[in-house]
Design a protein around this motif. Structure first.
Motif, PDB file in Angstrom:
ATOM      1  N   VAL A  13       4.152  -0.624  -5.758  1.00  0.00           N
ATOM      2  CA  VAL A  13       3.335  -1.505  -4.915  1.00  0.00           C
ATOM      3  C   VAL A  13       1.963  -1.704  -5.551  1.00  0.00           C
ATOM      4  O   VAL A  13       1.435  -2.827  -5.608  1.00  0.00           O
ATOM      5  CB  VAL A  13       3.210  -0.915  -3.493  1.00  0.00           C
ATOM      6  CG1 VAL A  13       2.125  -1.637  -2.702  1.00  0.00           C
ATOM      7  CG2 VAL A  13       4.549  -1.018  -2.753  1.00  0.00           C
ATOM      8  N   CYS A  14       1.375  -0.616  -6.049  1.00  0.00           N
ATOM      9  CA  CYS A  14       0.056  -0.700  -6.679  1.00  0.00           C
ATOM     10  C   CYS A  14       0.101  -1.529  -7.960  1.00  0.00           C
ATOM     11  O   CYS A  14      -0.789  -2.356  -8.203  1.00  0.00           O
ATOM     12  CB  CYS A  14      -0.474   0.701  -6.993  1.00  0.00           C
ATOM     13  SG  CYS A  14      -0.957   1.666  -5.549  1.00  0.00           S
ATOM     14  N   LEU A  15       1.108  -1.301  -8.790  1.00  0.00           N
ATOM     15  CA  LEU A  15       1.199  -2.042 -10.046  1.00  0.00           C
ATOM     16  C   LEU A  15       1.385  -3.545  -9.794  1.00  0.00           C
ATOM     17  O   LEU A  15       0.822  -4.375 -10.508  1.00  0.00           O
ATOM     18  CB  LEU A  15       2.351  -1.496 -10.896  1.00  0.00           C
ATOM     19  CG  LEU A  15       2.136  -0.080 -11.459  1.00  0.00           C
ATOM     20  CD1 LEU A  15       3.405   0.419 -12.139  1.00  0.00           C
ATOM     21  CD2 LEU A  15       0.959  -0.065 -12.430  1.00  0.00           C
ATOM     22  N   THR A  16       2.145  -3.870  -8.767  1.00  0.00           N
ATOM     23  CA  THR A  16       2.300  -5.279  -8.404  1.00  0.00           C
ATOM     24  C   THR A  16       0.969  -5.860  -7.944  1.00  0.00           C
ATOM     25  O   THR A  16       0.591  -6.972  -8.335  1.00  0.00           O
ATOM     26  CB  THR A  16       3.349  -5.433  -7.295  1.00  0.00           C
ATOM     27  OG1 THR A  16       4.615  -4.964  -7.770  1.00  0.00           O
ATOM     28  CG2 THR A  16       3.477  -6.886  -6.868  1.00  0.00           C
ATOM     29  N   ALA A  17       0.238  -5.105  -7.133  1.00  0.00           N
ATOM     30  CA  ALA A  17      -1.048  -5.578  -6.619  1.00  0.00           C
ATOM     31  C   ALA A  17      -2.069  -5.747  -7.738  1.00  0.00           C
ATOM     32  O   ALA A  17      -2.939  -6.627  -7.672  1.00  0.00           O
ATOM     33  CB  ALA A  17      -1.576  -4.602  -5.571  1.00  0.00           C
ATOM     34  N   LEU A  18      -1.972  -4.912  -8.771  1.00  0.00           N
ATOM     35  CA  LEU A  18      -2.936  -4.957  -9.868  1.00  0.00           C
ATOM     36  C   LEU A  18      -2.636  -6.053 -10.883  1.00  0.00           C
ATOM     37  O   LEU A  18      -3.477  -6.357 -11.726  1.00  0.00           O
ATOM     38  CB  LEU A  18      -2.973  -3.603 -10.590  1.00  0.00           C
ATOM     39  CG  LEU A  18      -3.694  -2.480  -9.850  1.00  0.00           C
ATOM     40  CD1 LEU A  18      -3.378  -1.132 -10.487  1.00  0.00           C
ATOM     41  CD2 LEU A  18      -5.196  -2.731  -9.841  1.00  0.00           C
ATOM     42  N   ASP A  19      -1.474  -6.633 -10.818  1.00  0.00           N
ATOM     43  CA  ASP A  19      -1.078  -7.657 -11.787  1.00  0.00           C
ATOM     44  C   ASP A  19      -2.044  -8.843 -11.729  1.00  0.00           C
ATOM     45  O   ASP A  19      -2.146  -9.533 -10.709  1.00  0.00           O
ATOM     46  CB  ASP A  19       0.346  -8.126 -11.501  1.00  0.00           C
ATOM     47  CG  ASP A  19       0.871  -9.060 -12.576  1.00  0.00           C
ATOM     48  OD1 ASP A  19       0.407  -8.970 -13.724  1.00  0.00           O
ATOM     49  OD2 ASP A  19       1.750  -9.889 -12.260  1.00  0.00           O
ATOM     50  N   GLY A  20      -2.775  -9.056 -12.809  1.00  0.00           N
ATOM     51  CA  GLY A  20      -3.702 -10.171 -12.880  1.00  0.00           C
ATOM     52  C   GLY A  20      -5.018  -9.953 -12.166  1.00  0.00           C
ATOM     53  O   GLY A  20      -5.866 -10.857 -12.129  1.00  0.00           O
ATOM     54  N   ARG A  21      -5.222  -8.767 -11.619  1.00  0.00           N
ATOM     55  CA  ARG A  21      -6.442  -8.493 -10.871  1.00  0.00           C
ATOM     56  C   ARG A  21      -7.467  -7.802 -11.761  1.00  0.00           C
ATOM     57  O   ARG A  21      -7.130  -6.931 -12.555  1.00  0.00           O
ATOM     58  CB  ARG A  21      -6.131  -7.611  -9.656  1.00  0.00           C
ATOM     59  CG  ARG A  21      -7.337  -7.348  -8.763  1.00  0.00           C
ATOM     60  CD  ARG A  21      -7.010  -6.415  -7.619  1.00  0.00           C
ATOM     61  NE  ARG A  21      -6.009  -6.945  -6.701  1.00  0.00           N
ATOM     62  CZ  ARG A  21      -5.770  -6.426  -5.503  1.00  0.00           C
ATOM     63  NH1 ARG A  21      -6.434  -5.347  -5.103  1.00  0.00           N
ATOM     64  NH2 ARG A  21      -4.850  -6.962  -4.731  1.00  0.00           N
ATOM     65  N   ALA A  22      -8.735  -8.195 -11.635  1.00  0.00           N
ATOM     66  CA  ALA A  22      -9.797  -7.557 -12.412  1.00  0.00           C
ATOM     67  C   ALA A  22     -10.037  -6.141 -11.906  1.00  0.00           C
ATOM     68  O   ALA A  22      -9.848  -5.845 -10.721  1.00  0.00           O
ATOM     69  CB  ALA A  22     -11.079  -8.373 -12.306  1.00  0.00           C
ATOM     70  N   ARG A  23     -10.453  -5.264 -12.815  1.00  0.00           N
ATOM     71  CA  ARG A  23     -10.766  -3.890 -12.422  1.00  0.00           C
ATOM     72  C   ARG A  23     -12.022  -3.851 -11.561  1.00  0.00           C
ATOM     73  O   ARG A  23     -12.846  -4.771 -11.599  1.00  0.00           O
ATOM     74  CB  ARG A  23     -10.963  -3.025 -13.657  1.00  0.00           C
ATOM     75  CG  ARG A  23     -12.194  -3.368 -14.492  1.00  0.00           C
ATOM     76  CD  ARG A  23     -12.287  -2.499 -15.730  1.00  0.00           C
ATOM     77  NE  ARG A  23     -13.426  -2.854 -16.565  1.00  0.00           N
ATOM     78  CZ  ARG A  23     -14.641  -2.344 -16.427  1.00  0.00           C
ATOM     79  NH1 ARG A  23     -14.871  -1.441 -15.474  1.00  0.00           N
ATOM     80  NH2 ARG A  23     -15.631  -2.700 -17.226  1.00  0.00           N
ATOM     81  N   ARG A  24     -12.156  -2.781 -10.807  1.00  0.00           N
ATOM     82  CA  ARG A  24     -13.354  -2.582  -9.989  1.00  0.00           C
ATOM     83  C   ARG A  24     -14.345  -1.709 -10.764  1.00  0.00           C
ATOM     84  O   ARG A  24     -14.081  -0.529 -10.958  1.00  0.00           O
ATOM     85  CB  ARG A  24     -12.990  -1.918  -8.662  1.00  0.00           C
ATOM     86  CG  ARG A  24     -12.303  -2.853  -7.667  1.00  0.00           C
ATOM     87  CD  ARG A  24     -11.991  -2.148  -6.366  1.00  0.00           C
ATOM     88  NE  ARG A  24     -11.487  -3.072  -5.371  1.00  0.00           N
ATOM     89  CZ  ARG A  24     -12.239  -3.685  -4.454  1.00  0.00           C
ATOM     90  NH1 ARG A  24     -13.542  -3.459  -4.432  1.00  0.00           N
ATOM     91  NH2 ARG A  24     -11.705  -4.502  -3.586  1.00  0.00           N
TER      92      ARG A  24
END
Length: 349
Positions: free
Chosen positions: A70-81
């Motif tokens: 779930v986390c890896l899917t959510a992180l796909d294409g998302r900038a880091r914090r």
């Protein structure tokens, strides 16, 4: 007699894992809000698949696999914090203008109550858990690729075997070991072991004493004393402001130049806990009506030479997430009144 339903069985089996799964998702995403949303998504997916769970792995491992995916899917294409220190720029001029970038998705602090719901029953286990959610460690994780984050968290934090990690990530043991090697080398630069070791040598009584003095110095607006309580090479950062500041004297100049407080009692700190350690909610007095309102949340790190790092979050919306009111709680108002009654003299020079 009431028979247990499938819902009851599922809830009884997985609900005890909610805190640690939230910590897992927080390490991956760097946001408590996102972590809680993704844990909820994890539970929904787990419920839909629960009837197919064959028990070939432990229920805990199965839940971690779902949460990680779930986390890896959510992180796909998302900038880091990021934190300001992670933007790749040099330390800022403490007397210069402040640049705020609220549009950046900054790293968020983690309320301890979200993970533990109070004091853990097992202090030894709690120490390991708290080490794994330190703000510096989570900030360093954000510099890794999502698969590297997952490998480090699953192997180094949760203590899974390389074969288990490989199965969870649908890859080979060799690939996991290679990813871990690269990730650890990067983390060692961002979160040095010697700094953590130095902090661990400080006994709890000394740490409590230093933090009590730190709070008192802020509440008395005694900037020279604040500077004296910081280590010489202390770091101060405060998202959403992009600048970060290095050195006790520079931090003192920053406070003198930009803090709206003018006298003792203008700011009151209320203790809370974040990322496995002490944190302080700062309430600033509004001169128009005399009411102390939510202003910032400070997460300090204490070492043998004093306070070594302070992460300051200028997001009053975090107060509610920490169970704190917008205005100074009644039980702390007498302290503010007593400090204000001292004459309002400033110790800022």
């Amino acid at each position: 007699m009431t028979l247990a339903t499938d819902d009851d069985v599922f809830t009884a089996a997985v609900e005890p894992l909610r805190g640690e799964l939230t910590a897992h998702c927080y390490r991956m995403l760097g946001s408590v809000h996102d972590a809680e949303d993704l844990v909820q998504e994890t539970y929904i997916r787990a419920w839909r698949s629960y009837g197919k769970f064959e028990g070939r792995s432990s229920l805990r491992t199965w839940m971690y696999k779902i949460a990680t995916n779930v986390c890896l899917t959510a992180l796909d294409g998302r900038a880091r914090r990021p934190m300001p220190t992670g933007l790749g720029q040099p330390a800022a001029d403490p007397r210069g203008a402040l640049e705020s970038r609220p549009e950046v998705t900054w790293l968020e602090p983690l309320p301890d109550s979200v993970v533990w719901g109070g004091r853990p029953d097992d202090p030894e286990a709690a120490t390991l858990d708290r080490e794994g959610v330190r703000l510096a460690f989570v900030a360093a994780l954000q510099h890794l690729t999502p698969p590297q984050r997952a490998a480090v968290v699953l192997f180094d934090v949760l203590g899974m075997q390389a074969s288990e990690v490989a199965e969870l990530l649908d890859t080979s043991v060799a690939a996991v070991n290679s990813s871990l090697q690269r990730a650890r080398a990067h983390l060692a630069k961002l979160d040095p072991e010697e700094e953590r070791a130095s902090a661990r040598t400080l006994d709890d009584a000394r740490k409590r004493s230093l933090l009590a003095q730190y709070v008192d110095a802020f509440e008395r607006y005694d900037i020279p004393r604040i500077v004296a309580l910081l280590s010489a090479d202390a770091v101060w950062e405060m998202p959403p402001f992009t600048g970060w500041y290095a050195g006790a004297e520079a931090i003192g100049d920053l406070i003198r130049s930009n803090c709206p407080a003018e006298q003792a009692g203008d700011q009151i700190l209320v203790e809370t806990s974040a990322n496995g350690g002490p944190a302080f909610a700062l309430y600033m007095r509004d001169p128009s009506d005399g009411v102390h309102r939510a202003f910032q949340l400070q997460v300090p790190t204490v070492g043998v030479d004093g306070v070594t790092h302070v992460s300051v979050f200028f997001d009053p919306g975090l107060f509610a997430r920490f169970g704190l009111p917008e205005e100074l709680p009644a039980e702390h108002r007498a302290r503010a009144e007593a400090l204000l009654a001292t004459g309002g003299g400033s110790c800022s020079q």
